[in-house]
Scaffold this active site. Structure first.
Site, PDB file in Angstrom:
ATOM      1  N   GLN A 191      35.330   1.293  24.121  1.00 42.83           N
ATOM      2  CA  GLN A 191      36.622   1.940  24.335  1.00 42.83           C
ATOM      3  C   GLN A 191      36.555   3.367  24.029  1.00 42.83           C
ATOM      4  O   GLN A 191      36.064   3.714  22.845  1.00 42.83           O
ATOM      5  CB  GLN A 191      37.930   1.030  23.899  1.00 42.83           C
ATOM      6  CG  GLN A 191      39.174   1.718  24.372  1.00 42.83           C
ATOM      7  CD  GLN A 191      40.322   0.781  24.226  1.00 42.83           C
ATOM      8  OE1 GLN A 191      40.564   0.259  23.383  1.00 42.83           O
ATOM      9  NE2 GLN A 191      41.090   0.830  25.101  1.00 42.83           N
ATOM     10  N   ASP A 215      41.387   0.679  36.489  1.00 39.77           N
ATOM     11  CA  ASP A 215      42.179   2.132  36.203  1.00 39.77           C
ATOM     12  C   ASP A 215      41.968   2.380  34.938  1.00 39.77           C
ATOM     13  O   ASP A 215      42.115   3.743  34.721  1.00 39.77           O
ATOM     14  CB  ASP A 215      43.576   1.746  36.758  1.00 39.77           C
ATOM     15  CG  ASP A 215      43.719   1.007  38.031  1.00 39.77           C
ATOM     16  OD1 ASP A 215      43.131   1.901  38.938  1.00 39.77           O
ATOM     17  OD2 ASP A 215      44.452   0.123  38.259  1.00 39.77           O
TER      18      ASP A 215
HETATM   19  P1  ADP Z   1      39.987  -3.827  33.926  1.00 38.48           P
HETATM   20  O1  ADP Z   1      40.782  -3.451  34.999  1.00 38.48           O
HETATM   21  O2  ADP Z   1      39.190  -4.911  34.122  1.00 38.48           O
HETATM   22  O3  ADP Z   1      41.077  -3.847  32.824  1.00 38.48           O
HETATM   23  P2  ADP Z   1      39.588  -1.154  32.712  1.00 38.48           P
HETATM   24  O4  ADP Z   1      38.648   0.057  33.200  1.00 38.48           O
HETATM   25  O5  ADP Z   1      40.841  -1.078  32.811  1.00 38.48           O
HETATM   26  O6  ADP Z   1      39.058  -2.497  33.706  1.00 38.48           O
HETATM   27  O7  ADP Z   1      38.938  -1.120  31.379  1.00 38.48           O
HETATM   28  C1  ADP Z   1      39.693  -2.086  30.404  1.00 38.48           C
HETATM   29  C2  ADP Z   1      39.504  -1.328  29.122  1.00 38.48           C
HETATM   30  O8  ADP Z   1      38.171  -1.372  28.672  1.00 38.48           O
HETATM   31  C3  ADP Z   1      39.943   0.045  28.958  1.00 38.48           C
HETATM   32  O9  ADP Z   1      40.715   0.143  27.934  1.00 38.48           O
HETATM   33  C4  ADP Z   1      38.867   0.847  28.832  1.00 38.48           C
HETATM   34  O10 ADP Z   1      38.913   1.980  28.029  1.00 38.48           O
HETATM   35  C5  ADP Z   1      37.979  -0.169  28.037  1.00 38.48           C
HETATM   36  N1  ADP Z   1      36.429   0.256  28.077  1.00 38.48           N
HETATM   37  C6  ADP Z   1      35.618   1.204  28.746  1.00 38.48           C
HETATM   38  N2  ADP Z   1      34.294   0.929  28.376  1.00 38.48           N
HETATM   39  C7  ADP Z   1      34.318  -0.286  27.710  1.00 38.48           C
HETATM   40  C8  ADP Z   1      33.186  -0.916  27.027  1.00 38.48           C
HETATM   41  N3  ADP Z   1      31.967  -0.486  27.227  1.00 38.48           N
HETATM   42  N4  ADP Z   1      33.584  -2.138  26.227  1.00 38.48           N
HETATM   43  C9  ADP Z   1      34.520  -2.330  25.974  1.00 38.48           C
HETATM   44  N5  ADP Z   1      35.850  -1.664  26.482  1.00 38.48           N
HETATM   45  C10 ADP Z   1      35.574  -0.723  27.346  1.00 38.48           C
HETATM   46 MG    MG Z   2      43.100  -2.190  33.147  1.00 37.06          MG
END
Ligand code: ADP
Ligand code: MG
Length: 549
Positions: A191, A215
């Protein structure tokens, strides 16, 4: 044999290129291939029945075309391959989906391999050029990224069911190759990785920054860009989104704005991939969100409190079912329906504040190059473009400026990123032109700036990309479980406002303030949990740019 002819096609449009080729798999059957301003027409020869054995491919659906030859082969032939993604009716369910069609021709009329390749390249260039011009033919005035554009593609491997990388390999990588769009793939490791990356990146190396996730990853990118000292330039970077998560609301909105029938999962991904290859860029509204003690954030989709925010967060545990997690979460939360207490206020959109072109105070301020004292005015180049420019000189624009002069100035600390124009500090009373909602018991509050809340929830059917409007919905306490379920069912088609539910209120606003009174709860911005407590928001019309189609 390659010749120019002046015959008319089926739509009485002149044929501008004509050639006779064979298909790659069958060298015995010849085809007459015509390229018009609008179509690529393939006619099996001899064409005794003029309209039979004829395939018409609309260049609007074409993502790319390439010419090549096998330099190791003694065969002097060259090849021409064009890639189309036309809409096809779904066989089992209603609606339509884009399906890949590849047309590959063998050109061997000349003895010289180089000469055949030259002819194939001339064709490929003409097909690409006409495919790129199609949106102009429909009266489109939006900017298109010059092809090929250089793309940073950020993929979150954990998003959705954890399949974003395999979906990229299956659908997106081949499509970008067909479109001749070079890209650098970056797989996020945690994240905030994407946020840090775009905050530090040399943006001059990229024509577009695209995310493949839900998103949440775009939320990181937008906030990372606006945290840069050069935010004004950085936020002009065209952004793109490919649905790879479970919450793919912006992707669903873009698909909807492009005229697509409701689509989900891989159908939605192919549609968004196709629109990305077309590289048409639009302005998109952002909303600034203020908290009492943490820094301001920017949001592109939604601010939620109550039922919707709870479902978003509680449904995390059903992530393995993908986008269906929200349906499941809604049913579970309906069983334990709660009332949320708080005070809600808003600054309504008036004729003065939004002109027929959707001009808001924000835009007027920028065009006038005035910014609250201590804050740097954005350059007129970056913000007074296209229709905005004309609006600045209209009567409505002047009226809006006068309105602006009466509204209170933001007395927050100087911000490096875009100034707010109508919000007072969060601990100060609101001006008299704000409306305070009389009720203090709610089931939900949802502020939306794009049409979709999820792939299958069109929460704000009236929203457009950059109308400078926040669609504020709230549901008052007292609604029955059955009526609330009905609202969500109707929302699949965007029909909830036509259910005449007396508990549901919709109002178009420029800014809002929420002051929850219960000690604990959940507030989400673009589906991400933020600080719980008082919060206020203001729309910034067309602040970012998005590849939309
Ligand atoms: P979803 O719709 O499946 O929830 P998102 O794009 O909203 O997908 O991402 C979910 C969360 O994962 C967000 O808070 C994002 O910042 C975080 N994130 C991004 N890359 C990673 C990663 N490599 N590992 C874990 N979390 C991540
Ligand atoms: Mg999300």
């Amino acid at each position: 044999m390659d010749q120019r002819i002046t015959e008319l096609d089926r739509n009485n449009k002149p044929v501008s290129l004509y050639g006779e080729f064979t298909l790659t798999g069958n060298r015995k059957v010849r085809y007459g291939v015509s390229l018009t301003e609008r179509d690529l027409i393939v006619q099996r020869l001899p064409s005794t029945h003029a309209w039979r054995n004829r395939l018409v491919l609309n260049l609007k659906d074409c993502v790319g075309c390439r010419a090549y030859r096998d330099s190791d082969s003694p065969d002097p032939a060259a090849y021409l391959t064009a890639y189309f993604y036309p809409l096809r009716r779904r066989l089992v369910s209603s609606g339509a989906t884009r399906q890949r069609v590849e047309q590959c021709f063998r050109l061997a009329a000349l003895q010289e391999p180089c000469a055949n390749l030259e002819v194939a390249e001339m064709w490929a260039g003409a097909v690409r050029e006409r495919a790129a011009q199609q949106h102009l033919r429909d009266g489109g005035s939006k900017r298109t990224l010059p092809l090929p554009f250089r793309m940073m593609l950020l993929v979150n491997p954990q998003s959705g069911k954890g399949q974003a990388l395999s979906l990229y390999n299956q659908h997106i990588r081949p499509m970008l190759k067909e479109a001749g769009i070079p890209h650098t793939l970056i797989i996020t490791e945690r994240q905030n990785h994407a946020r840090e990356l775009v905050r530090e990146a040399d943006l001059s190396q990229w024509d577009a920054v695209v995310i493949m996730s839900g998103d949440g990853l775009l939320f990181e990118v937008i906030n990372g860009l606006l945290e840069r000292p050069d935010w004004e330039e950085a936020i002009r970077t065209p952004l793109g989104i490919l649905p790879g998560g479970s919450g793919n609301a912006l992707a669903a909105s873009i698909h909807h704005y492009s005229g697509g029938l409701p689509a989900s999962s891989e159908d939605l991904l192919v549609s968004c991939g196709f629109l990305l290859c077309k590289g048409i860029v639009s302005h998109v509204d952002l909303v600034s969100i203020h908290f009492p003690s943490s820094p301001r954030l920017f949001s592109f989709l939604s601010l939620a409190w109550g039922f919707v925010a709870d479902v978003d967060i509680e449904s995390e545990k059903y992530r393995h079912v993908g986008a269906a997690r929200f349906t499941l979460g809604t049913l579970v939360r309906l069983v334990s329906l709660r009332i949320y207490k708080g005070k809600l206020s808003y600054l309504p959109v008036t004729e003065d504040s939004v002109s027929s072109e959707g001009l808001t105070n924000n835009v007027t301020l920028r065009c006038n190059n005035q910014a609250p004292s201590g804050q740097r005015p954005p350059s007129s180049d970056s913000l007074c473009e296209n229709s905005f420019h004309n609006s600045c000189h209209s009567n409505n624009g002047l009226k809006a400026r006068r309105t602006e002069a009466r509204t209170c100035r933001n007395a927050n600390k100087p911000l490096s990123s875009p100034p707010d124009s109508v919000l007072p500090p969060l601990d100060q009373p609101l001006p008299r032109n704000w409306v305070v909602v009389p009720e203090e018991d709610f089931v939900l509050m949802l502020a939306m700036y794009q049409s979709h809340l999820a792939e299958d929830l069109m929460a704000a059917p009236g929203a457009t990309l950059n109308d400078g409007v926040i669609h504020l919905f709230y549901v008052k306490a007292g609604i029955s479980r059955a009526a609330l379920l009905n609202l969500f069912l109707a929302m699949e088609k965007g029909a909830h406002m036509t259910t005449s539910c007396q508990y549901l209120v919709h109002v178009k606003v420029l800014a809002l303030r929420l002051e929850p009174s219960s000690a604990k709860g959940v507030i989400t911005v673009d589906g991400e949990v933020v600080d719980y407590g008082p919060v206020q928001a203001e729309v910034h019309r067309g602040l970012a740019r998005l590849i939309t189609g």
